[in-house]
Write a protein that holds these residues in place. Structure first.
Motif, PDB file in Angstrom:
ATOM      1  N   TYR A  93      17.546  -2.411  14.099  1.00 26.39           N
ATOM      2  CA  TYR A  93      17.814  -2.651  12.781  1.00 26.39           C
ATOM      3  C   TYR A  93      19.209  -2.602  12.788  1.00 26.39           C
ATOM      4  N   GLU A 127       6.412  -1.714   4.486  1.00 25.18           N
ATOM      5  CA  GLU A 127       6.333  -2.476   5.521  1.00 25.18           C
ATOM      6  C   GLU A 127       5.984  -3.940   4.901  1.00 25.18           C
ATOM      7  N   GLN A 182      11.751  -1.568  17.263  1.00 31.96           N
ATOM      8  CA  GLN A 182      12.447  -2.469  16.681  1.00 31.96           C
ATOM      9  C   GLN A 182      13.998  -2.052  16.485  1.00 31.96           C
ATOM     10  N   THR A 222       0.837  -1.181   0.148  1.00 31.24           N
ATOM     11  CA  THR A 222       0.028  -0.029  -0.102  1.00 31.24           C
ATOM     12  C   THR A 222       0.950   1.340   0.100  1.00 31.24           C
ATOM     13  N   MET A 223       1.668   1.084   0.825  1.00 24.70           N
ATOM     14  CA  MET A 223       2.659   2.478   1.015  1.00 24.70           C
ATOM     15  C   MET A 223       4.040   2.142   0.934  1.00 24.70           C
ATOM     16  N   THR A 273       4.685  -6.102  11.164  1.00 25.90           N
ATOM     17  CA  THR A 273       5.408  -4.738  11.339  1.00 25.90           C
ATOM     18  C   THR A 273       6.841  -4.427  11.098  1.00 25.90           C
ATOM     19  N   GLU A 274       7.321  -5.502  10.429  1.00 33.37           N
ATOM     20  CA  GLU A 274       8.958  -5.363   9.986  1.00 33.37           C
ATOM     21  C   GLU A 274       8.759  -4.601   8.676  1.00 33.37           C
ATOM     22  N   ALA A 275      10.014  -3.608   8.699  1.00 30.30           N
ATOM     23  CA  ALA A 275       9.934  -2.787   7.444  1.00 30.30           C
ATOM     24  C   ALA A 275      11.330  -3.471   6.664  1.00 30.30           C
ATOM     25  N   HIS A 303      16.123  -5.788   9.397  1.00 30.18           N
ATOM     26  CA  HIS A 303      15.466  -6.005  10.712  1.00 30.18           C
ATOM     27  C   HIS A 303      16.097  -7.260  11.468  1.00 30.18           C
TER      28      HIS A 303
END
Lengths: 115, 113
Positions: free
Chosen positions: B35, A96, B33, A30-31, A102-104, B45
């Protein structure tokens, strides 16, 4: 997970010119997010790119300087316009988890040097 | 604006030692989180800890979260030269949906063989 192909990986550009950075994602998202990382610094969000609408820019960043395209759910470009040496940075695109986590995930970055 | 603040900014240790990095943040979060970034490349991550968790482990990594102090720590045990990198904490903005992450200033870790 998501795999992002970002290019170019690096470039040296003359001041006053423009550079377009591309990011291709292997899944629909989506983003997409564009970050700038100045030398020795952390990441600063430039803008959020939604498919089918104008990008949302963070304070201190404007569309004329950093135009963004988001023609579909897997691709986006960021242009750095009318460059000056102060634009020398690493530019990173990020998404994302397309499957709801929730990990990017990040592209490998574009190291831009303006001379 | 930057939400996370890491300390130390730089850390140099011998191989085999443990490395501890700390992060503080300012607003409510859903999760925090960590990184890793090698040589100014893309971020990878490492681990996520939710706001209702206090400690989490993953291999040689141990993360703690203290929401009352708005702080987190990342411990890397038995460090290796290959752990040399920059480490960043990142937080969301505390509301649901696709929110971009806010990154701390990072800790540059050097592990000397």
């Amino acid at each position: 997970s998501a795999v992002i192909s970002q290019k170019p990986s690096r470039d040296i550009c003359q001041r006053g010119t423009s550079l377009t950075i591309q990011c291709q994602v292997d899944s629909q998202v989506t983003m997409m997010f564009w970050y700038r990382q100045q030398p020795g610094q952390s990441l600063t969000l430039i803008a959020t790119a939604n498919q089918g609408s104008e990008a949302t820019y963070e304070s201190g960043f404007v569309i004329d300087k950093f135009p963004i395209s988001r023609p579909n759910l897997t691709f986006s470009t960021l242009t750095v316009s009318n460059m000056s040496p102060e634009d020398s940075s690493i530019y990173l695109c990020s998404v994302e988890d397309p499957f709801g986590g929730t990990e990017a995930f990040f592209g490998q970055g574009t190291r831009l040097t303006v001379v | 604006s930057q939400q996370g603040e890491e300390d130390p900014q730089a850390l140099s240790i011998q191989e085999g030692e443990n490395a501890t990095m700390n992060c503080s943040y300012k607003t409510s979060i859903n999760n925090l989180q960590w990184y890793r970034q090698n040589s100014g490349r893309g971020l990878v991550h490492l681990i996520l800890i939710r706001s209702n968790e206090r400690e989490k482990h993953s291999g040689r990594l141990r993360v703690t979260l203290d929401t009352s102090k708005k702080s987190s720590s990342l411990l890397i045990t038995a460090s290796r030269a290959a752990d040399t990198a920059s480490y960043f904490c990142a937080t969301d903005k505390g509301y649901s949906g696709n929110t971009p992450l806010v990154f701390g200033k990072g800790t540059r870790l050097s592990v000397i063989a």
